[in-house]
Design a protein around this motif. Structure first.
Motif, PDB file in Angstrom:
ATOM      1  N   PHE A   8      12.587   1.859  82.382  1.00 32.72           N
ATOM      2  CA  PHE A   8      12.792   2.185  83.789  1.00 32.72           C
ATOM      3  C   PHE A   8      13.672   1.112  84.426  1.00 32.72           C
ATOM      4  O   PHE A   8      13.185   0.035  84.769  1.00 32.72           O
ATOM      5  N   HIS A  10      15.912   0.204  87.831  1.00 40.25           N
ATOM      6  CA  HIS A  10      15.525   0.553  89.188  1.00 40.25           C
ATOM      7  C   HIS A  10      16.404  -0.170  90.187  1.00 40.25           C
ATOM      8  O   HIS A  10      17.169  -1.057  89.849  1.00 40.25           O
ATOM      9  N   VAL A  48      13.245   5.148  90.877  1.00 35.36           N
ATOM     10  CA  VAL A  48      13.870   4.692  89.643  1.00 35.36           C
ATOM     11  C   VAL A  48      15.381   4.813  89.813  1.00 35.36           C
ATOM     12  O   VAL A  48      15.868   5.722  90.480  1.00 35.36           O
ATOM     13  N   SER A  52      15.585   9.358  89.588  1.00 34.87           N
ATOM     14  CA  SER A  52      14.259   9.952  89.438  1.00 34.87           C
ATOM     15  C   SER A  52      13.238   9.167  90.257  1.00 34.87           C
ATOM     16  O   SER A  52      13.523   8.079  90.772  1.00 34.87           O
ATOM     17  N   LEU A  54       8.801   8.173  90.361  1.00 33.35           N
ATOM     18  CA  LEU A  54       7.495   8.197  89.719  1.00 33.35           C
ATOM     19  C   LEU A  54       6.479   8.648  90.753  1.00 33.35           C
ATOM     20  O   LEU A  54       6.375   8.054  91.827  1.00 33.35           O
ATOM     21  N   GLN A  66       7.263  11.278  85.859  1.00 33.79           N
ATOM     22  CA  GLN A  66       8.621  10.926  86.259  1.00 33.79           C
ATOM     23  C   GLN A  66       9.358  12.217  86.544  1.00 33.79           C
ATOM     24  O   GLN A  66       9.392  13.132  85.710  1.00 33.79           O
TER      25      GLN A  66
END
Length: 282
Positions: A8, A10, A48, A52, A54, A66
């Protein structure tokens, strides 16, 4: 490593605020459902870097998933350690790492290149990260706790007699800690360095605040969960704007391209009718 096969990357807070664009006219916003996500007890949402999010589910069977908002990939479940979580949060500089808060078990866990687990908290709910510090709301103990992100050691707490049931937490562009308190129906703003309360706001605007976000213009977005409100409340100085949603909002995140992602708690009938539990407002 538990999370070695899933990484992940970010946004840091700084890059997120630089890239976050001015939202359009708040009164003109519309929402659409995100398919493929069914939440029984929706929790918080984190961002993310690939676009995307979470989304956590704190129910007994709840999975953290996710979700790609553009639909280019199907939603996928996180490993078992993120089950029943109120929040799962990517860790800066550790692409395989997460901080997972399991409110019902009083547990906070870090995974990835450095791993630790801390227990004995009373309903840890939502968290943010700055450098080597993790800040999270402990709803059952009426405080915000600061831990060392690398070791899990206690660094301090943010507390005041007026803080009752802290839920959502965010940073402001001025590097303050902004906390939504469910019971007192207020937003608390703390100094990040000395942990002192600076001021409160939203006393007359909020009924049951949950998640909170702050954009790069300093506007505060609050998910108002009360059944008579069911809205995202935007506090901009003395101005107040409500963005209505179809069910009780719980989790919320702002994306760099100006979208508001919201998880919804549904009534039994709405759930049976297949109403969405995750929406995007833009």
């Amino acid at each position: 490593m538990l999370f070695a096969t899933q990484t992940f990357s970010h946004f840091s807070y700084e890059s997120l605020t630089r890239s976050f664009t001015q939202l359009p006219n708040l009164a003109a916003l519309t929402s659409h459902a995100v398919s493929g996500v069914a939440l029984k007890n929706p929790g918080n949402i984190s961002l993310v870097a690939d676009g995307s999010v979470l989304v956590s589910d704190s129910s007994r069977e709840g999975k953290t998933v996710q979700v790609w908002l553009n639909g280019e990939q199907a939603a996928r479940e996180l490993p078992e350690f993120a089950n029943r979580a109120s929040m799962a949060l990517p860790i800066p500089d550790d692409p395989s790492g997460l901080v997972v808060l399991v409110s019902g078990l009083g547990r906070i866990e870090r995974t990835g290149s450095t791993a630790w687990r801390k227990t004995g908290f009373s309903k840890p709910y939502a968290a943010v990260i700055s450098g080597d510090a993790l800040f999270f709301t402990e709803s059952g103990a009426a405080r915000v706790v600061q831990l060392n992100l690398r070791t899990g050691d206690l660094m301090g707490e943010f507390k005041t007699d007026a803080l009752k049931v802290p839920k959502g937490i965010a940073f402001s562009p001025a590097r303050e800690i902004v906390v939504a308190d469910e019971e007192s129906k207020k937003i608390f703003v703390f100094n990040l360095k000395n942990r002192k309360l600076l001021h409160t706001l939203g006393e007359d605007a909020l009924k049951e605040p949950q998640a909170v976000c702050v954009d790069d213009h300093g506007r505060i977005f609050v998910a108002d969960h009360h059944h008579t409100s069911k809205s995202i409340v935007v506090l901009d100085g003395p101005d107040e704007t409500r963005i209505p949603v179809d069910a009780k909002p719980v989790g919320m995140i702002l994306t760099p391209d100006g979208k508001i992602v919201v998880s919804l708690e549904l009534s039994k009938k709405a759930s049976e009718d297949g109403a969405p539990t995750l929406i995007v407002v833009s």
